[in-house]
Scaffold this active site. Structure first.
Site, mmCIF file in Angstrom:
data_model
loop_
_atom_site.group_PDB
_atom_site.id
_atom_site.type_symbol
_atom_site.label_atom_id
_atom_site.label_comp_id
_atom_site.label_asym_id
_atom_site.label_seq_id
_atom_site.Cartn_x
_atom_site.Cartn_y
_atom_site.Cartn_z
ATOM 1 N N GLY A 132 0.789 -1.225 0.000
ATOM 2 C CA GLY A 132 0.000 0.000 0.000
ATOM 3 C C GLY A 132 0.819 1.271 0.000
ATOM 4 O O GLY A 132 0.375 2.297 0.530
ATOM 5 N N ASN A 188 1.660 3.239 -2.622
ATOM 6 C CA ASN A 188 0.990 4.270 -3.418
ATOM 7 C C ASN A 188 -0.266 4.763 -2.713
ATOM 8 O O ASN A 188 -0.596 5.956 -2.763
ATOM 9 C CB ASN A 188 0.643 3.733 -4.809
ATOM 10 N N ARG A 226 -14.734 -14.237 -10.222
ATOM 11 C CA ARG A 226 -14.340 -12.835 -10.367
ATOM 12 C C ARG A 226 -15.531 -11.886 -10.202
ATOM 13 O O ARG A 226 -15.454 -10.869 -9.510
ATOM 14 C CB ARG A 226 -13.672 -12.621 -11.730
ATOM 15 N N MET A 228 -3.992 -6.227 -7.250
ATOM 16 C CA MET A 228 -3.516 -7.268 -8.165
ATOM 17 C C MET A 228 -4.649 -8.193 -8.598
ATOM 18 O O MET A 228 -4.595 -9.415 -8.440
ATOM 19 C CB MET A 228 -2.390 -8.065 -7.510
ATOM 20 N N ILE A 269 -7.463 -8.706 -11.959
ATOM 21 C CA ILE A 269 -8.073 -8.299 -13.222
ATOM 22 C C ILE A 269 -9.565 -8.145 -12.966
ATOM 23 O O ILE A 269 -10.220 -9.072 -12.485
ATOM 24 C CB ILE A 269 -7.803 -9.330 -14.329
ATOM 25 N N LEU A 270 -10.088 -6.988 -13.261
ATOM 26 C CA LEU A 270 -11.464 -6.660 -12.900
ATOM 27 C C LEU A 270 -12.456 -7.168 -13.942
ATOM 28 O O LEU A 270 -12.160 -7.196 -15.143
ATOM 29 C CB LEU A 270 -11.610 -5.150 -12.740
ATOM 30 N N ASN A 329 -5.960 4.098 -12.339
ATOM 31 C CA ASN A 329 -4.925 3.118 -11.996
ATOM 32 C C ASN A 329 -3.568 3.721 -12.313
ATOM 33 O O ASN A 329 -3.460 4.646 -13.136
ATOM 34 C CB ASN A 329 -5.127 1.825 -12.799
ATOM 35 N N HIS A 359 0.418 2.677 -13.519
ATOM 36 C CA HIS A 359 1.134 1.600 -14.199
ATOM 37 C C HIS A 359 2.605 2.000 -14.355
ATOM 38 O O HIS A 359 2.900 3.153 -14.710
ATOM 39 C CB HIS A 359 0.518 1.350 -15.580
ATOM 40 N N SER A 409 2.679 5.958 -15.439
ATOM 41 C CA SER A 409 1.487 6.587 -16.010
ATOM 42 C C SER A 409 0.289 6.366 -15.102
ATOM 43 O O SER A 409 0.123 5.283 -14.535
ATOM 44 C CB SER A 409 1.154 5.987 -17.384
ATOM 45 N N ASP A 418 -4.707 -1.963 -18.986
ATOM 46 C CA ASP A 418 -3.731 -0.872 -19.173
ATOM 47 C C ASP A 418 -3.968 -0.084 -20.451
ATOM 48 O O ASP A 418 -3.020 0.400 -21.085
ATOM 49 C CB ASP A 418 -2.292 -1.437 -19.182
#
Length: 315
Positions: free
Chosen positions: A13, A15, A65, A90, A92-93, A107, A109, A136, A145
């Site tokens: 955590g 960021n 998911r 981490m 994938i949505l 997000n 990257h 970015s 991304d």
């Protein structure tokens, strides 16, 4: 009012911490209302809790998911969230989750997108003999991304860099970039220049539309003809940024105001044939605004233009 942000993490955590501590600075336009994780043991949850931020954790293990994303979504909504910031989340949505937060989820990257989507970004930049790497912040879309880039910082690649040494410096850049980009993003929803530009883009797509300045307002009309839209910015010190469009009359005006008095209002000096629609509430549906502009254009357009539009719509 500050924008309410939920931050999703999976690990340390760092960021998230950068975003959180920036939110404590004077005049920061956002506040953190929730830090949530798919990992109940994520170290970042302890950082947030120590700073008095509500936390939530729900393991993804044993859930598909879509089901897990639904659990996270409910927690985010329950916190009163306006925006979501992914910070080392981490997962994938699901497309359903992304759609629910379309245009309101960011997000970060570790590359200069569109370069090096996915993993191992630092080594790929070194192997390509790039002079710079970087980071970015982008809007999240269904494709990994691939959303519009909102901000970037370049980081020079040194001759003896490894993926690890380069990563350490890119992280320092991330801690500067993410809070600043998030702050800029949440304020644009109330920024008169941004809101006017959005209306301009929609209004000038109407056939034979042009723009003029009228009574200090950006005004859109049909070339040589009537006006169909204005952008009112603090007009007569009313404190509002709003779109003014044509309607059928007093009955429709009253109905709209009764339905949502915070959003719709009777614009001063324009009479019963116009309605004011607030653009500065932070939740503007631009597809809906586009529909209003098109409807208003049609209300004043000459028959020859509407007839052409109707014919074109048949093909």
């Amino acid at each position: 009012m500050k924008a309410k942000v939920a931050v999703l993490i999976s690990g340390a955590g760092t960021n998230m911490a950068a975003i959180l501590f920036a939110s404590k600075l004077p005049n920061c336009p956002y506040e953190i209302v929730l830090v949530a994780s798919n990992n109940p043991d994520a170290a970042g949850l302890k950082i947030a809790a120590a700073e008095g931020i509500p936390t939530f954790a729900a393991s993804h293990i044993g859930l598909d998911r879509t089901a897990h994303d639904a659990v996270m979504h409910d927690a985010i909504v329950g916190a009163g969230t306006n925006y979501v910031a992914l910070a080392g989340y981490m997962r994938i949505l699901s497309t359903e989750f992304v759609a629910k937060w379309d245009g309101r989820m960011l997000n970060i990257h570790p590359s200069l997108l569109p370069k090096y989507k996915g993993l191992h970004t630092h080594q790929r930049a070194i192997d390509a003999k790039d002079a710079v790497a970087g980071t970015s912040v982008h809007l999240v879309t269904a494709e990994l991304d691939d959303g519009p880039v909102l901000g970037q910082i370049e980081v020079a690649i040194l001759p003896d860099d490894t993926a690890d040494t380069l990563s350490d410096r890119v992280k320092m850049a991330e801690y500067q970039l993410y809070p600043k980009t998030l702050a800029d993003f949440v304020t644009r929803e109330t920024d008169p220049e941004y809101l006017t530009a959005q209306v301009r883009n929609l209004a000038l797509t109407q056939p034979e539309a042009d723009e003029k300045l009228s009574h200090g307002m950006a005004c859109f009309g049909i070339v040589g003809g009537k006006k169909f839209a204005y952008v009112s910015v603090d007009h007569h010190n009313d404190g509002k940024t709003a779109l003014l469009v044509k309607i059928s009359g007093a009955e429709e005006q009253a109905m709209l105001i009764d339905s949502d008095a915070d959003r719709y209002y009777r614009p001063a000096y324009f009479g019963d044939g116009w309605i004011g629609i607030r653009l500065d509430l932070g939740d503007t549906d631009w597809n809906h605004i586009g529909d209003w502009i098109a409807k208003s254009w049609r209300a004043v357009a000459p028959r020859k233009l509407t007839k052409l539009m109707d014919v074109a719509g048949e093909f």
